[in-house]
Scaffold this active site. Structure first.
Site, PDB file in Angstrom:
ATOM      1  CG  HIS A  19      -2.024  -1.064   1.056  1.00  0.00           C
ATOM      2  ND1 HIS A  19      -2.542  -1.746   2.138  1.00  0.00           N
ATOM      3  CD2 HIS A  19      -2.656  -1.579  -0.044  1.00  0.00           C
ATOM      4  CE1 HIS A  19      -3.458  -2.616   1.713  1.00  0.00           C
ATOM      5  NE2 HIS A  19      -3.529  -2.532   0.397  1.00  0.00           N
ATOM      6  CG  HIS A  42      -7.491 -10.545  -6.830  1.00  0.00           C
ATOM      7  ND1 HIS A  42      -6.817 -10.210  -7.987  1.00  0.00           N
ATOM      8  CD2 HIS A  42      -7.853 -11.847  -6.968  1.00  0.00           C
ATOM      9  CE1 HIS A  42      -6.761 -11.267  -8.789  1.00  0.00           C
ATOM     10  NE2 HIS A  42      -7.386 -12.268  -8.192  1.00  0.00           N
ATOM     11  CB  SER A 103      -6.084  -2.224  -2.429  1.00  0.00           C
ATOM     12  OG  SER A 103      -6.971  -3.312  -2.626  1.00  0.00           O
ATOM     13  CD  GLU A 121     -13.000 -10.174  -3.218  1.00  0.00           C
ATOM     14  OE1 GLU A 121     -12.985 -11.422  -3.167  1.00  0.00           O
ATOM     15  OE2 GLU A 121     -11.956  -9.483  -3.207  1.00  0.00           O
ATOM     16  N   GLY A 148     -11.507 -11.087 -11.166  1.00  0.00           N
ATOM     17  CA  GLY A 148     -10.831  -9.853 -11.516  1.00  0.00           C
ATOM     18  C   GLY A 148      -9.883  -9.959 -12.690  1.00  0.00           C
ATOM     19  CG  ASP A 168      -3.291  -7.821  -3.285  1.00  0.00           C
ATOM     20  OD1 ASP A 168      -2.446  -8.687  -3.020  1.00  0.00           O
ATOM     21  OD2 ASP A 168      -3.948  -7.217  -2.405  1.00  0.00           O
TER      22      ASP A 168
END
Length: 283
Positions: A19, A42, A103, A121, A148, A168
Site C-alpha cells: 500500500h 482482487h 486497497s 471481488e 478480476g 493482488d
C-alpha cells in the site's frame, strides 16, 4: 477455492509494502491532469477494524503497520512514509490505531472527478463487506462481483487516456502465478502504456519465480521489481517476504520507492532488507 479472507492478515508487513507502493504510484500518476481508470482485480474489503476477531486471531498487524504507527513522529511529514502515515491517521479516532484500510480505500480516497475506479471481488462474503462500505464519495466507483483477472482483460482498453491496475491475488492456487503472468501479457497487448502493480508473496516454495520468468521471456519492457524480506526462508511454510512488480512506473518512482522501502525495512525488523531492480529494461 474461495477460502481466503484478508481480515486475518490486514495491516501486516506485506500490506504496508504494497500500500505504500500503491500510494506513491497514484500520487506520481496524478501529477498529470489527464483522467485515469483505476482497476483493483482482487479488492477484498475497504476497511478492516483491527479489533475484529479475525484480525486479532493472528495479530499480524503488530509486526506491520503498528510498528510504523508507534514511530510515526520520527518521519518527516513530507517523506513517503510520513505522508502515508498522515493519510492513515485520517481513519483513526485520536492517537489510537483502530482501523486499517484495504486497497479500495487507498485507491478511492485519492480519486479526482475525472477518474474512474473498478473494484473486482469474487468471494461472495468479501464482496458483500465491500458493497456495504463507502471507500470513496466519488460517483465513478463500480463494484463487480466477478473474477478480476478475466474481468480486467474484458475491460481493456478503457475510455480514459490512462490505465492503472493493482493485481493482488491470494495465490491460494499454484496456477494463479501463471494466470497473473498471462493476464499481464494480454493487457500489454491491448494497452501498451498501462501501469500495473502486481503483488506476490515470497514463500519457501518459490513459485513466484515462474511468474517472473514468464514475463521476462515474453519480452515485456519496463518492469521494476521490489522485494522486502523480513527474514530468511528457513521453514517449509510461511511468508518470509513481500514482492512487487511494477510495469511502466512513472519517471524516477523506482528511485523514490527504493529509498522508502529501505526505510520501511529498517523499522519492520532487525534483519529486514529491501532490494529493488529492473527486471526488464526499457526497449
Amino acid at each position: 477455492m474461495l477460502a481466503y479472507q484478508h481480515a486475518y492478515h490486514a495491516g501486516n508487513f506485506a500490506d504496508v509494502h504494497k500500500h505504500l507502493g500503491l500510494r506513491r504510484l497514484i500520487s506520481a500518476m496524478m501529477r498529470k491532469s489527464s483522467a485515469i481508470s483505476f482497476v483493483d482485480t482482487h479488492a477484498g474489503r475497504g476497511l478492516y477494524p483491527l479489533a475484529a476477531a479475525e484480525t486479532q486471531k493472528l495479530g499480524e498487524f503488530r509486526d506491520g503497520v503498528e510498528r510504523l504507527w508507534q514511530r510515526r513522529r520520527s518521519f518527516a511529514v513530507e517523506s513517503p512514509v510520513g505522508e502515508w502515515l498522515t493519510s492513515l491517521s485520517t481513519l483513526q479516532s485520536g492517537t489510537e490505531l483502530s482501523r486499517y484500510p484495504g486497497s479500495p480505500w487507498w485507491l478511492g480516497s485519492m480519486l479526482r472527478p475525472q477518474d474512474r475506479l473498478t473494484l473486482f471481488e469474487l468471494h461472495p462474503g468479501e464482496h458483500r463487506h465491500l458493497s456495504d462500505q463507502t471507500v470513496s464519495p466519488h460517483a465513478g466507483v463500480q463494484h463487480r462481483h466477478a473474477d478480476g483477472l478475466k474481468g480486467l482483460v474484458k475491460l481493456v482498453p478503457v475510455s480514459t487516456p490512462r490505465l492503472c491496475v493493482l493485481v493482488d491475488p491470494s495465490y491460494e492456487r499454484k496456477d494463479e502465478y501463471e494466470e497473473v503472468a498471462e493476464t499481464l501479457i494480454q493487457v500489454v497487448r491491448k494497452v501498451r502504456h498501462a501501469v500495473v502493480l502486481i503483488w506476490y508473496p515470497l514463500l519457501p516454495a518459490g513459485r513466484h519465480r515462474l511468474m517472473l520468468d514468464t514475463l521476462r521471456q515474453a519480452g515485456i519492457p519496463k518492469l521494476w521489481r521490489s522485494e522486502l524480506k523480513i527474514r530468511e526462508p528457513a521453514a517449509e511454510r510461511g511468508m518470509y517476504g513481500s514482492g512487487l512488480l511494477m510495469l511502466n512506473p512513472p519517471w524516477q518512482l523506482d528511485i523514490e520507492l527504493d529509498q522508502a522501502f529501505t526505510t520501511l525495512a529498517s523499522v519492520l525488523a532487525d534483519d529486514a532488507r529491501h532490494q529493488g531492480q529492473w527486471w526488464t529494461e526499457e526497449t
